[in-house]
Design a protein around this motif. Structure first.
Motif, PDB file in Angstrom:
ATOM      1  N   ASN A   1      25.747  -5.805  17.086  1.00  0.00           N
ATOM      2  CA  ASN A   1      25.026  -7.074  17.061  1.00  0.00           C
ATOM      3  C   ASN A   1      23.723  -6.811  16.314  1.00  0.00           C
ATOM      4  O   ASN A   1      23.069  -5.786  16.543  1.00  0.00           O
ATOM      5  CB  ASN A   1      24.731  -7.592  18.465  1.00  0.00           C
ATOM      6  CG  ASN A   1      25.940  -8.220  19.107  1.00  0.00           C
ATOM      7  OD1 ASN A   1      26.903  -8.568  18.443  1.00  0.00           O
ATOM      8  ND2 ASN A   1      25.909  -8.362  20.410  1.00  0.00           N
ATOM      9  N   VAL A   2      23.352  -7.698  15.420  1.00  0.00           N
ATOM     10  CA  VAL A   2      22.162  -7.537  14.592  1.00  0.00           C
ATOM     11  C   VAL A   2      21.050  -8.415  15.160  1.00  0.00           C
ATOM     12  O   VAL A   2      21.278  -9.577  15.501  1.00  0.00           O
ATOM     13  CB  VAL A   2      22.468  -7.918  13.127  1.00  0.00           C
ATOM     14  CG1 VAL A   2      21.225  -7.801  12.267  1.00  0.00           C
ATOM     15  CG2 VAL A   2      23.589  -7.037  12.580  1.00  0.00           C
ATOM     16  N   THR A   3      19.847  -7.836  15.266  1.00  0.00           N
ATOM     17  CA  THR A   3      18.719  -8.575  15.828  1.00  0.00           C
ATOM     18  C   THR A   3      17.661  -8.847  14.760  1.00  0.00           C
ATOM     19  O   THR A   3      17.532  -8.103  13.792  1.00  0.00           O
ATOM     20  CB  THR A   3      18.055  -7.797  16.975  1.00  0.00           C
ATOM     21  OG1 THR A   3      17.448  -6.616  16.458  1.00  0.00           O
ATOM     22  CG2 THR A   3      19.058  -7.419  18.049  1.00  0.00           C
ATOM     23  N   ASP A   4      16.932  -9.914  14.961  1.00  0.00           N
ATOM     24  CA  ASP A   4      15.743 -10.227  14.176  1.00  0.00           C
ATOM     25  C   ASP A   4      14.565 -10.190  15.136  1.00  0.00           C
ATOM     26  O   ASP A   4      14.739 -10.255  16.344  1.00  0.00           O
ATOM     27  CB  ASP A   4      15.867 -11.618  13.534  1.00  0.00           C
ATOM     28  CG  ASP A   4      16.932 -11.657  12.453  1.00  0.00           C
ATOM     29  OD1 ASP A   4      16.887 -10.808  11.545  1.00  0.00           O
ATOM     30  OD2 ASP A   4      17.818 -12.525  12.524  1.00  0.00           O
ATOM     31  N   GLY A   5      13.372 -10.087  14.623  1.00  0.00           N
ATOM     32  CA  GLY A   5      12.207 -10.040  15.507  1.00  0.00           C
ATOM     33  C   GLY A   5      11.825  -8.607  15.816  1.00  0.00           C
ATOM     34  O   GLY A   5      12.201  -7.676  15.106  1.00  0.00           O
ATOM     35  N   ASP A   6      11.086  -8.425  16.920  1.00  0.00           N
ATOM     36  CA  ASP A   6      10.527  -7.104  17.207  1.00  0.00           C
ATOM     37  C   ASP A   6      11.147  -6.425  18.429  1.00  0.00           C
ATOM     38  O   ASP A   6      10.539  -5.538  19.018  1.00  0.00           O
ATOM     39  CB  ASP A   6       9.014  -7.199  17.354  1.00  0.00           C
ATOM     40  CG  ASP A   6       8.591  -8.152  18.469  1.00  0.00           C
ATOM     41  OD1 ASP A   6       9.471  -8.757  19.114  1.00  0.00           O
ATOM     42  OD2 ASP A   6       7.376  -8.278  18.682  1.00  0.00           O
ATOM     43  N   LEU A   7      12.357  -6.799  18.808  1.00  0.00           N
ATOM     44  CA  LEU A   7      13.028  -6.149  19.933  1.00  0.00           C
ATOM     45  C   LEU A   7      13.243  -4.668  19.661  1.00  0.00           C
ATOM     46  O   LEU A   7      13.048  -3.828  20.540  1.00  0.00           O
ATOM     47  CB  LEU A   7      14.375  -6.823  20.226  1.00  0.00           C
ATOM     48  CG  LEU A   7      15.237  -6.178  21.305  1.00  0.00           C
ATOM     49  CD1 LEU A   7      14.551  -6.287  22.672  1.00  0.00           C
ATOM     50  CD2 LEU A   7      16.609  -6.821  21.346  1.00  0.00           C
ATOM     51  N   LEU A   8      13.632  -4.331  18.427  1.00  0.00           N
ATOM     52  CA  LEU A   8      13.917  -2.947  18.056  1.00  0.00           C
ATOM     53  C   LEU A   8      13.160  -2.555  16.794  1.00  0.00           C
ATOM     54  O   LEU A   8      13.043  -3.350  15.869  1.00  0.00           O
ATOM     55  CB  LEU A   8      15.418  -2.772  17.787  1.00  0.00           C
ATOM     56  CG  LEU A   8      16.349  -3.005  18.963  1.00  0.00           C
ATOM     57  CD1 LEU A   8      17.790  -3.101  18.486  1.00  0.00           C
ATOM     58  CD2 LEU A   8      16.195  -1.899  19.999  1.00  0.00           C
ATOM     59  N   ALA A   9      12.691  -1.320  16.784  1.00  0.00           N
ATOM     60  CA  ALA A   9      12.088  -0.767  15.566  1.00  0.00           C
ATOM     61  C   ALA A   9      13.219  -0.440  14.586  1.00  0.00           C
ATOM     62  O   ALA A   9      14.369  -0.267  15.003  1.00  0.00           O
ATOM     63  CB  ALA A   9      11.294   0.492  15.906  1.00  0.00           C
ATOM     64  N   PRO A  10      12.913  -0.339  13.309  1.00  0.00           N
ATOM     65  CA  PRO A  10      13.959  -0.042  12.329  1.00  0.00           C
ATOM     66  C   PRO A  10      14.712   1.265  12.581  1.00  0.00           C
ATOM     67  O   PRO A  10      15.852   1.406  12.178  1.00  0.00           O
ATOM     68  CB  PRO A  10      13.198   0.020  11.000  1.00  0.00           C
ATOM     69  CG  PRO A  10      12.009  -0.849  11.212  1.00  0.00           C
ATOM     70  CD  PRO A  10      11.630  -0.639  12.664  1.00  0.00           C
ATOM     71  N   ASP A  11      14.081   2.221  13.284  1.00  0.00           N
ATOM     72  CA  ASP A  11      14.752   3.501  13.551  1.00  0.00           C
ATOM     73  C   ASP A  11      15.338   3.585  14.962  1.00  0.00           C
ATOM     74  O   ASP A  11      15.694   4.660  15.423  1.00  0.00           O
ATOM     75  CB  ASP A  11      13.793   4.668  13.314  1.00  0.00           C
ATOM     76  CG  ASP A  11      12.640   4.691  14.308  1.00  0.00           C
ATOM     77  OD1 ASP A  11      12.330   3.636  14.915  1.00  0.00           O
ATOM     78  OD2 ASP A  11      12.044   5.759  14.493  1.00  0.00           O
ATOM     79  N   GLU A  12      15.463   2.439  15.647  1.00  0.00           N
ATOM     80  CA  GLU A  12      16.014   2.403  16.999  1.00  0.00           C
ATOM     81  C   GLU A  12      17.356   1.693  17.025  1.00  0.00           C
ATOM     82  O   GLU A  12      17.610   0.793  16.232  1.00  0.00           O
ATOM     83  CB  GLU A  12      15.098   1.627  17.948  1.00  0.00           C
ATOM     84  CG  GLU A  12      13.836   2.316  18.332  1.00  0.00           C
ATOM     85  CD  GLU A  12      13.022   1.486  19.297  1.00  0.00           C
ATOM     86  OE1 GLU A  12      12.499   2.075  20.249  1.00  0.00           O
ATOM     87  OE2 GLU A  12      12.890   0.259  19.100  1.00  0.00           O
ATOM     88  N   ALA A  13      18.185   2.100  17.971  1.00  0.00           N
ATOM     89  CA  ALA A  13      19.436   1.408  18.278  1.00  0.00           C
ATOM     90  C   ALA A  13      19.394   1.051  19.753  1.00  0.00           C
ATOM     91  O   ALA A  13      19.186   1.926  20.604  1.00  0.00           O
ATOM     92  CB  ALA A  13      20.634   2.294  17.983  1.00  0.00           C
ATOM     93  N   GLY A  14      19.567  -0.223  20.057  1.00  0.00           N
ATOM     94  CA  GLY A  14      19.648  -0.646  21.445  1.00  0.00           C
ATOM     95  C   GLY A  14      21.093  -0.583  21.903  1.00  0.00           C
ATOM     96  O   GLY A  14      22.008  -0.850  21.115  1.00  0.00           O
ATOM     97  N   LEU A  15      21.300  -0.208  23.153  1.00  0.00           N
ATOM     98  CA  LEU A  15      22.649  -0.130  23.687  1.00  0.00           C
ATOM     99  C   LEU A  15      22.809  -1.032  24.898  1.00  0.00           C
ATOM    100  O   LEU A  15      21.913  -1.123  25.741  1.00  0.00           O
ATOM    101  CB  LEU A  15      22.981   1.304  24.110  1.00  0.00           C
ATOM    102  CG  LEU A  15      23.020   2.364  23.026  1.00  0.00           C
ATOM    103  CD1 LEU A  15      23.365   3.717  23.627  1.00  0.00           C
ATOM    104  CD2 LEU A  15      24.001   2.001  21.928  1.00  0.00           C
TER     105      LEU A  15
END
Length: 94
Positions: free
Chosen positions: A68-82
């Motif tokens: 799933n692709v996010t926009d906004g500031d939930l994740l930094a460019p070098d992070e992957a949320g699980l």
């Protein structure tokens, strides 16, 4: 958030990319889901789009997760949320 995981590209000429993991505690029932920022270099370089299936490896464990692709500031460019299912199946640690 802990450690790093490898998101595996299946192109023969490319090596796996490393991202920092972030536990998002999202209940996706039993579906392992990975969340990446649209601005993530790995997302752009691989050409991955929402609903792509991505192999992740962490500390000797591997899973395949839906992107799933996010926009906004939930994740930094070098992070992957699980999602919680992905976190537990991958055996990631806090």
């Amino acid at each position: 958030m802990t450690g790093a995981a490898r998101a595996v590209s299946h192109a023969a000429h490319q090596s796996p990319d490393v991202v920092r993991l972030k536990r998002l505690e999202i209940d996706t029932y039993q579906e392992p889901v990975i969340y990446l920022a649209r601005s993530s270099p790995i997302c752009r370089s691989e050409g991955w789009m929402a609903q792509s299936r991505i192999e992740l490896s962490y500390d000797g464990q591997s899973i395949v997760a839906t992107l799933n692709v996010t926009d906004g500031d939930l994740l930094a460019p070098d992070e992957a949320g699980l999602s919680e299912a992905a976190w537990l199946r991958l055996g990631a640690r806090a």
